[in-house]
Design an enzyme around this catalytic site. Structure first.
Site, PDB file in Angstrom:
ATOM      1  N   GLU A 192       8.561   3.299  14.551  1.00 21.36           N
ATOM      2  CA  GLU A 192       9.421   3.513  13.397  1.00 21.36           C
ATOM      3  C   GLU A 192       9.635   5.009  13.212  1.00 21.36           C
ATOM      4  O   GLU A 192       8.934   5.830  13.777  1.00 21.36           O
ATOM      5  CB  GLU A 192       8.747   2.965  12.139  1.00 21.36           C
ATOM      6  CG  GLU A 192       8.446   1.492  12.245  1.00 21.36           C
ATOM      7  CD  GLU A 192       8.105   0.901  10.901  1.00 21.36           C
ATOM      8  OE1 GLU A 192       9.037   0.499  10.195  1.00 21.36           O
ATOM      9  OE2 GLU A 192       6.912   0.853  10.554  1.00 21.36           O
TER      10      GLU A 192
ATOM     11  N   ASN B 155       0.804  -1.238   0.000  1.00 23.81           N
ATOM     12  CA  ASN B 155       0.000   0.000   0.000  1.00 23.81           C
ATOM     13  C   ASN B 155       0.832   1.280   0.000  1.00 23.81           C
ATOM     14  O   ASN B 155       0.382   2.303  -0.482  1.00 23.81           O
ATOM     15  CB  ASN B 155      -1.026   0.002   1.132  1.00 23.81           C
ATOM     16  CG  ASN B 155      -0.398  -0.013   2.492  1.00 23.81           C
ATOM     17  OD1 ASN B 155       0.723  -0.512   2.669  1.00 23.81           O
ATOM     18  ND2 ASN B 155      -1.087   0.511   3.480  1.00 23.81           N
TER      19      ASN B 155
ATOM     20  N   GLY C 178       2.382  -5.023   7.615  1.00 20.48           N
ATOM     21  CA  GLY C 178       1.446  -5.819   6.823  1.00 20.48           C
ATOM     22  C   GLY C 178       0.238  -6.200   7.660  1.00 20.48           C
ATOM     23  O   GLY C 178      -0.133  -5.489   8.600  1.00 20.48           O
ATOM     24  N   SER C 179      -0.344  -7.330   7.299  1.00 19.31           N
ATOM     25  CA  SER C 179      -1.604  -7.711   7.927  1.00 19.31           C
ATOM     26  C   SER C 179      -1.387  -8.198   9.356  1.00 19.31           C
ATOM     27  O   SER C 179      -0.311  -8.681   9.718  1.00 19.31           O
ATOM     28  CB  SER C 179      -2.275  -8.811   7.107  1.00 19.31           C
ATOM     29  OG  SER C 179      -1.491  -9.981   7.158  1.00 19.31           O
TER      30      SER C 179
ATOM     31  N   GLU D 181     -11.099  -4.428  10.266  1.00 28.02           N
ATOM     32  CA  GLU D 181     -10.432  -3.558   9.292  1.00 28.02           C
ATOM     33  C   GLU D 181     -10.785  -4.027   7.875  1.00 28.02           C
ATOM     34  O   GLU D 181     -10.458  -5.151   7.492  1.00 28.02           O
ATOM     35  CB  GLU D 181      -8.919  -3.616   9.489  1.00 28.02           C
ATOM     36  CG  GLU D 181      -8.182  -2.690   8.538  1.00 28.02           C
ATOM     37  CD  GLU D 181      -6.674  -2.779   8.676  1.00 28.02           C
ATOM     38  OE1 GLU D 181      -6.156  -3.891   8.852  1.00 28.02           O
ATOM     39  OE2 GLU D 181      -6.013  -1.725   8.592  1.00 28.02           O
TER      40      GLU D 181
ATOM     41  N   GLY E 296       1.487 -10.717  10.838  1.00 32.87           N
ATOM     42  CA  GLY E 296       2.265 -10.172  11.958  1.00 32.87           C
ATOM     43  C   GLY E 296       2.263 -11.121  13.143  1.00 32.87           C
ATOM     44  O   GLY E 296       3.295 -11.338  13.784  1.00 32.87           O
TER      45      GLY E 296
ATOM     46  N   GLU F 168       4.255  -3.439  12.295  1.00 37.01           N
ATOM     47  CA  GLU F 168       3.247  -2.390  12.097  1.00 37.01           C
ATOM     48  C   GLU F 168       2.070  -3.042  11.389  1.00 37.01           C
ATOM     49  O   GLU F 168       2.199  -3.490  10.250  1.00 37.01           O
ATOM     50  CB  GLU F 168       3.808  -1.239  11.259  1.00 37.01           C
ATOM     51  CG  GLU F 168       4.813  -0.371  11.992  1.00 37.01           C
ATOM     52  CD  GLU F 168       4.313   0.220  13.284  1.00 37.01           C
ATOM     53  OE1 GLU F 168       3.080   0.391  13.433  1.00 37.01           O
ATOM     54  OE2 GLU F 168       5.140   0.503  14.164  1.00 37.01           O
TER      55      GLU F 168
ATOM     56  N   LYS G 240      12.351  -8.003   1.163  1.00 39.06           N
ATOM     57  CA  LYS G 240      11.338  -8.756   0.425  1.00 39.06           C
ATOM     58  C   LYS G 240      10.081  -7.881   0.324  1.00 39.06           C
ATOM     59  O   LYS G 240       9.351  -7.709   1.287  1.00 39.06           O
ATOM     60  CB  LYS G 240      11.021 -10.066   1.166  1.00 39.06           C
ATOM     61  CG  LYS G 240      10.046 -10.943   0.401  1.00 39.06           C
ATOM     62  CD  LYS G 240       8.734 -11.006   1.140  1.00 39.06           C
ATOM     63  CE  LYS G 240       7.682 -11.771   0.403  1.00 39.06           C
ATOM     64  NZ  LYS G 240       6.984 -10.979  -0.618  1.00 39.06           N
TER      65      LYS G 240
ATOM     66  N   CYS H 196      -3.045   1.938   6.506  1.00 35.76           N
ATOM     67  CA  CYS H 196      -3.283   1.414   7.860  1.00 35.76           C
ATOM     68  C   CYS H 196      -3.785   2.522   8.769  1.00 35.76           C
ATOM     69  O   CYS H 196      -4.429   2.265   9.776  1.00 35.76           O
ATOM     70  CB  CYS H 196      -2.048   0.716   8.415  1.00 35.76           C
ATOM     71  SG  CYS H 196      -0.566   1.668   8.191  1.00 35.76           S
TER      72      CYS H 196
HETATM   73  P1  ADP Z   1      -0.548  -7.449   2.465  1.00 35.88           P
HETATM   74  O1  ADP Z   1      -2.028  -7.515   2.382  1.00 35.88           O
HETATM   75  O2  ADP Z   1       0.008  -6.078   2.672  1.00 35.88           O
HETATM   76  O3  ADP Z   1       0.149  -8.222   1.376  1.00 35.88           O
HETATM   77  P2  ADP Z   1       0.539  -9.427   4.217  1.00 35.88           P
HETATM   78  O4  ADP Z   1       0.707  -9.411   5.680  1.00 35.88           O
HETATM   79  O5  ADP Z   1      -0.096 -10.620   3.618  1.00 35.88           O
HETATM   80  O6  ADP Z   1      -0.244  -8.119   3.860  1.00 35.88           O
HETATM   81  O7  ADP Z   1       1.935  -9.228   3.495  1.00 35.88           O
HETATM   82  C1  ADP Z   1       2.873  -8.229   3.848  1.00 35.88           C
HETATM   83  C2  ADP Z   1       4.231  -8.712   3.422  1.00 35.88           C
HETATM   84  O8  ADP Z   1       4.594  -9.847   4.201  1.00 35.88           O
HETATM   85  C3  ADP Z   1       4.300  -9.180   1.980  1.00 35.88           C
HETATM   86  O9  ADP Z   1       5.564  -8.846   1.461  1.00 35.88           O
HETATM   87  C4  ADP Z   1       4.099 -10.677   2.103  1.00 35.88           C
HETATM   88  O10 ADP Z   1       4.615 -11.373   1.010  1.00 35.88           O
HETATM   89  C5  ADP Z   1       4.893 -10.955   3.374  1.00 35.88           C
HETATM   90  N1  ADP Z   1       4.482 -12.184   4.080  1.00 35.88           N
HETATM   91  C6  ADP Z   1       3.246 -12.697   4.186  1.00 35.88           C
HETATM   92  N2  ADP Z   1       3.241 -13.832   4.916  1.00 35.88           N
HETATM   93  C7  ADP Z   1       4.524 -14.046   5.322  1.00 35.88           C
HETATM   94  C8  ADP Z   1       5.175 -15.046   6.111  1.00 35.88           C
HETATM   95  N3  ADP Z   1       4.513 -16.052   6.659  1.00 35.88           N
HETATM   96  N4  ADP Z   1       6.503 -14.926   6.318  1.00 35.88           N
HETATM   97  C9  ADP Z   1       7.182 -13.878   5.807  1.00 35.88           C
HETATM   98  N5  ADP Z   1       6.631 -12.921   5.042  1.00 35.88           N
HETATM   99  C10 ADP Z   1       5.323 -12.978   4.790  1.00 35.88           C
END
Ligand code: ADP
Length: 498
Positions: free
Chosen positions: A475, A164, A240-241, A396, A245, A262, A187, A296
């Site tokens: 952060e 996002n 991320g989600s 959310e 997290g 976050e 990544k 977020c």
């Molecule tokens: P979003 O909806 O923003 O993609 P996610 O939490 O699914 O939310 O993903 C955020 C980031 O974390 C992305 O780069 C995703 O590929 C990575 N990601 C998702 N699951 C894992 C995991 N189990 N281990 C490490 N990285 C992950």
């Protein structure tokens, strides 16, 4: 072999992009690629990117591990110079990178340009921060002891980012990680690899030594997972989600890695009866709808004094109903698509479920077809009469959906605002200083706004949430040094005199 990433003006052919490992742009070891499409038009392929796996992650971590030996000892002034240079390089490319960001992510061109500009500012901020004092001098019980602390880097850090804010979030994690002497394996989200790559490219061209920053694109399971499991990765910075997290928190706890999370928000904007309603409505709509509600820090609950609720809701409906949804590259567009069809379907089905509750749908309410049929478009949506405990009041949605919750008092407003598992950001609109102060004290949120929208983050101040929105660490600003370094205390005594 992918020599170097092509620029956007390289032609109309769809390009293939590699990983950046040990100062080399290279394809995934398996040769596999993944396709990335424009969320505003699924017929348009943005590029092909490395669909990496264990072997690529391993190479990136090994490079970062090796580079750490010397990077940790480099002068912070050298690091600052590289960050400054990267800022200048990125700045010269703002129009191109901002446009690519919009094509890849779907936010409007104004927002794409704005976010790229923000990444430049973040690089500059952390170039400055690298040169700030990194320790303290203390008095000692022994008058001959020089007693001081220094902050040292952690080692190899995993930076895992969402789609996002595909350049600002990588910037505010990677810039401080590097400034303070760590090396990074980055990544990015699978939906926004090109913007990530443009950011890395600016740093690579600025002269980062080999292995200091490595980019590995690919899926969560094939790249994210092996990355966070590796014992050489001593810290993880993740946005991320909430679900991911929670998983990462457990992984990090099991092997003793430092982690920064976050996560989500269900951010309230309280509108009191004495507020400037015209101003409040503009801010609430911006907070709820910009970036198609995919921040977020987006406002998802308007908690409104019942005495003005009808009038305020009318103003909201007018404003939201009038938003121009469309191609995010078009100058007149205010709201672009969601990130992909899956996200658009998910938000549409949440909206459908909410229609069956006591909440009343006033504007929008589903996916948009017609001329927008090729993209992941959802109509900006407004509900009123939302029950605070309902799914719409708690969950959310991460889309352009705002719910109005009428309340009878300021006390009730704060109680409702706090009655969610999240605590990222919160706003109040009032002319009453006493109430503003009470709100700032009582609200369970890491970021508090008085008379401005819930979204927005300046790089020089801490960013992060309370409760389920974060992992207590913050952060940006000075807080970034807390996460990306560790303290060493030094007792320095002179040798006994002969
Ligand atoms: P979003 O909806 O923003 O993609 P996610 O939490 O699914 O939310 O993903 C955020 C980031 O974390 C992305 O780069 C995703 O590929 C990575 N990601 C998702 N699951 C894992 C995991 N189990 N281990 C490490 N990285 C992950």
């Amino acid at each position: 072999m992918v020599a170097s990433p092509p620029r956007s003006d390289a032609g109309t052919d769809v390009e293939t992009f590699g990983n950046y490992i040990n100062d080399e742009w290279r394809p995934a070891a398996s040769g596999a690629t993944m396709e990335n499409r424009n969320p505003a038009n699924r017929d348009e392929v943005i590029g092909h990117f490395a669909a990496s796996g264990q072997e690529d992650v391993e190479a990136a971590i090994a490079a970062a591990d090796e580079a750490y030996r010397t990077w940790r000892l480099s002068s912070p002034i050298t690091r600052a110079n590289i960050l400054h240079k990267a800022a200048n390089i990125l700045e010269s490319r703002i129009p191109d990178v901002g446009r690519e960001l919009t094509r890849e992510e779907g936010k409007t061109l104004k927002e794409g340009i704005g976010e790229t500009t923000r990444a430049v500012q973040i690089l500059r901020y952390f170039a400055g921060e690298a040169q700030q004092p990194s320790g303290e001098h203390y008095p000692s019980a022994n008058p001959n002891t020089l007693l001081y602390t220094t902050r040292e880097p952690l080692g190899v850090v995993a930076v895992i980012t969402p789609w996002n804010f595909p350049i600002a979030i990588p910037a505010w994690k990677i810039a401080p990680a590097l400034a303070f002497g760590n090396t990074v394996v980055f990544k990015p989200a699978s939906n926004t690899p090109l913007t990530a790559l443009r950011f890395v490219e600016a740093l690579a061209e600025a002269g980062l030594p080999a292995g200091v920053l490595n980019l590995v694109t690919g899926s969560a399971s094939k790249v994210g997972d092996p990355l966070v499991q590796d014992p050489r990765v001593v810290a993880i910075s993740f946005t991320g989600s909430t679900e991911t997290g929670a998983e990462l928190r457990q992984t990090a706890a099991k092997r003793g890695a430092k982690i920064q999370l976050e996560l989500g928000g269900k951010n309230p904007a309280i509108v009191l009866a004495d507020a400037d309603l015209e101003h409040a409505v503009g801010q609430v709509v911006a907070g709820a709808m910009m970036s198609t509600g995919q921040k977020c820090t987006a406002t998802s609950r308007a908690i409104v004094d019942r005495r003005i609720a009808d009038r305020f809701t009318e103003l909201l409906a007018d404003r939201i109903g009038g938003l121009k949804v469309g191609d995010p590259l078009a100058a007149e567009t205010q709201i672009g698509p969601l990130i992909d069809d899956r996200a658009a379907d998910r938000v549409a089905s949440e909206v459908d479920a909410a229609k069956k509750t006591s909440a009343e749908l006033l504007v929008g309410g589903g996916r948009l077809g017609g001329a927008l049929e090729r993209g992941a478009f959802v109509a900006p949506t407004l509900f009123t009469g939302v029950e605070p405990e309902s799914r719409l009041g708690q969950h959310e949605l991460f889309g352009p959906v705002l719910g109005v919750i009428p309340v009878d008092s300021m006390e009730e407003a704060i109680a409702v605002a706090n009655q969610v598992k999240f605590g990222l950001s919160a706003s109040i609109f009032t002319r009453d200083l006493g109430r503003a102060l009470t709100f700032a004290r009582e609200i369970e949120a890491g970021i508090v706004h008085v008379n401005s929208e819930t979204a927005g983050a300046e790089p020089q101040v801490p960013f992060g949430g309370m409760k389920g929105s974060s992992s207590y660490s913050r952060e940006q600003g000075k807080a970034s040094r807390e996460f990306f370094t560790q303290v060493k205390t030094v007792y320095m005594d002179p040798p006994p005199s002969a």
